[in-house]
Scaffold this active site. Structure first.
Site, PDB file in Angstrom:
ATOM      1  NE  ARG A   1      22.256  50.480  55.966  1.00 37.46           N
ATOM      2  CZ  ARG A   1      22.193  50.319  54.648  1.00 37.46           C
ATOM      3  NH1 ARG A   1      23.207  49.780  54.003  1.00 37.46           N
ATOM      4  NH2 ARG A   1      21.123  50.700  53.982  1.00 37.46           N
TER       5      ARG A   1
ATOM      6  CG  ASN B   1      26.170  59.358  53.752  1.00 40.55           C
ATOM      7  OD1 ASN B   1      26.954  59.089  52.841  1.00 40.55           O
ATOM      8  ND2 ASN B   1      25.588  58.418  54.495  1.00 40.55           N
TER       9      ASN B   1
ATOM     10  CB  ILE C   1      32.977  53.895  47.864  1.00 45.09           C
ATOM     11  CG1 ILE C   1      33.278  55.268  47.226  1.00 45.09           C
ATOM     12  CG2 ILE C   1      33.616  53.747  49.239  1.00 45.09           C
ATOM     13  CD1 ILE C   1      34.723  55.598  46.995  1.00 45.09           C
TER      14      ILE C   1
ATOM     15  CB  SER D   1      27.324  59.724  42.797  1.00 38.77           C
ATOM     16  OG  SER D   1      27.879  58.661  42.028  1.00 38.77           O
TER      17      SER D   1
ATOM     18  CE1 TYR E   1      22.706  56.968  44.117  1.00 34.11           C
ATOM     19  CE2 TYR E   1      24.226  56.968  42.266  1.00 34.11           C
ATOM     20  CZ  TYR E   1      23.997  56.973  43.634  1.00 34.11           C
ATOM     21  OH  TYR E   1      25.059  57.001  44.507  1.00 34.11           O
ATOM     22  CB  VAL E   2      22.393  59.811  36.784  1.00 38.05           C
ATOM     23  CG1 VAL E   2      23.084  60.958  36.065  1.00 38.05           C
ATOM     24  CG2 VAL E   2      23.257  58.554  36.737  1.00 38.05           C
ATOM     25  CB  ALA E   3      18.047  62.858  37.555  1.00 37.88           C
TER      26      ALA E   3
ATOM     27  N   GLY F   1      22.203  59.033  57.530  1.00 37.39           N
ATOM     28  CA  GLY F   1      22.561  57.674  57.106  1.00 37.39           C
ATOM     29  C   GLY F   1      23.888  57.239  57.682  1.00 37.39           C
ATOM     30  CB  ALA F   2      25.724  58.394  60.564  1.00 41.12           C
TER      31      ALA F   2
ATOM     32  CE  LYS G   1      23.666  60.170  45.344  1.00 35.82           C
ATOM     33  NZ  LYS G   1      23.791  60.562  46.755  1.00 35.82           N
TER      34      LYS G   1
END
Ligand code: NAP
Length: 249
Positions: free
Chosen positions: A16, A91, A189, A143, A156-158, A13-14, A160
């Site tokens: 952007r 990433n 960010i 994260s 998402y939390v699970a 995922g580089a 990460k």
């Protein structure tokens, strides 16, 4: 590899966001960079072009990481085409937010596949290659919410938090092979991902951050570059926050 050849780093995922900043920073540190992208081909070519214009080495690689098998193949392709792999930065990531009781299976599955299963598949393929060269660095981009939780982001939390567990397990499994595995836990960010938040949400997050501002992609890239550097050779199994003090742990 001879001393005069650059070491090779793959950043997923580089094209952007945070990944772009990581690719540029690693290139600045002398790495030959595999600039991976999913859909942002023009942006990824521009990142690779910028690295080459600055005197570095870079090549783009496409792979849809919603399919974990593609992640393993990506790693193998990078190593075959560039002549090895010394640093893997997982990433690439997505969000599909919603309250748990209304969350669709497809949104759970997409986030777990892209953020966690593909990262695992990439780690597995990379470790096999790194074991042959008796050295390697893996950096998983987790994260702060993987540590502290967040409403509306169960998937998402699970994913990460899963990356944090994966990091700790692999660090123990492959430390003896001189492969370090660490996770970076960014806070909030400025990027396309956080642009999706409302102004009220952003203001509430900033109010909770001791340093009083959102972080930048460069704040995260600096930590990634350090973890990839020789100076970080004795650091493994760590979850390092870059969150302006939001969640000390
Ligand atoms: P972003 O701007 O939304 O970028 C996401 C990246 O992931 C893009 O480069 C995208 O590539 C790639 N990607 C997504 N789905 C993909 C797929 N199916 N196949 C291949 N690549 C895919 O996000 P960001 O803010 O830079 O975040 C980067 C990482 O940091 C993520 O893992 C995110 O969870 C984590 N993080 C971000 C923050 C934050 O505040 N921004 C905080 C904590 C953690 P293409 O565009 O080429 O498809």
């Amino acid at each position: 590899m001879t001393d005069s050849q650059p070491r090779i780093a793959l950043v997923t995922g580089a094209g952007r966001g945070l990944g772009k900043a990581m690719a540029l920073k690693l290139a600045e540190g002398g790495f030959s960079v595999a600039v991976h992208y999913g859909r942002s081909s023009d942006e990824a070519e521009a990142v690779a072009g910028q690295i080459r214009a600055d005197g570095g080495q870079a090549q783009t690689f496409a792979a849809d990481l919603s399919v974990p098998a593609n992640a393993g193949k990506l790693v193998e392709d990078v190593a075959a085409q560039l002549g090895g792999l010394h640093v893997l930065v997982n990433n690439a990531g997505i969000t599909r937010d919603g309250l748990a009781i209304r969350m669709k299976d497809a949104d759970w599955d997409a986030v777990m596949a892209t953020n966690l299963s593909s990262a695992f598949a990439a780690c597995r393929a990379a470790i096999k290659i790194m074991m042959r060269s008796r050295a390697g660095r893996i950096i998983n981009i987790s994260s702060v919410v993987g540590l502290m939780g967040n409403p509306g982001q169960a998937n998402y939390v699970a994913s990460k938090a899963g990356l944090i567990g994966l990091t700790k397990a692999l660090a123990k499994e492959y430390g003896a092979r001189n492969i370090t595995v660490n996770a970076v836990a960014p806070g909030f960010i400025a990027s396309d991902m956080t642009d999706a938040l409302s102004d009220e949400q952003k203001a509430a997050y900033v109010a909770a951050i001791p340093l009083g501002r959102l972080g930048s992609a460069d704040d995260v890239a600096a930590l990634v570059a350090f973890l990839a550097s020789d100076a970080a050779g004795y650091i493994t199994g760590q979850i390092v926050g870059v969150d302006g003090g939001l969640y000390p742990h």
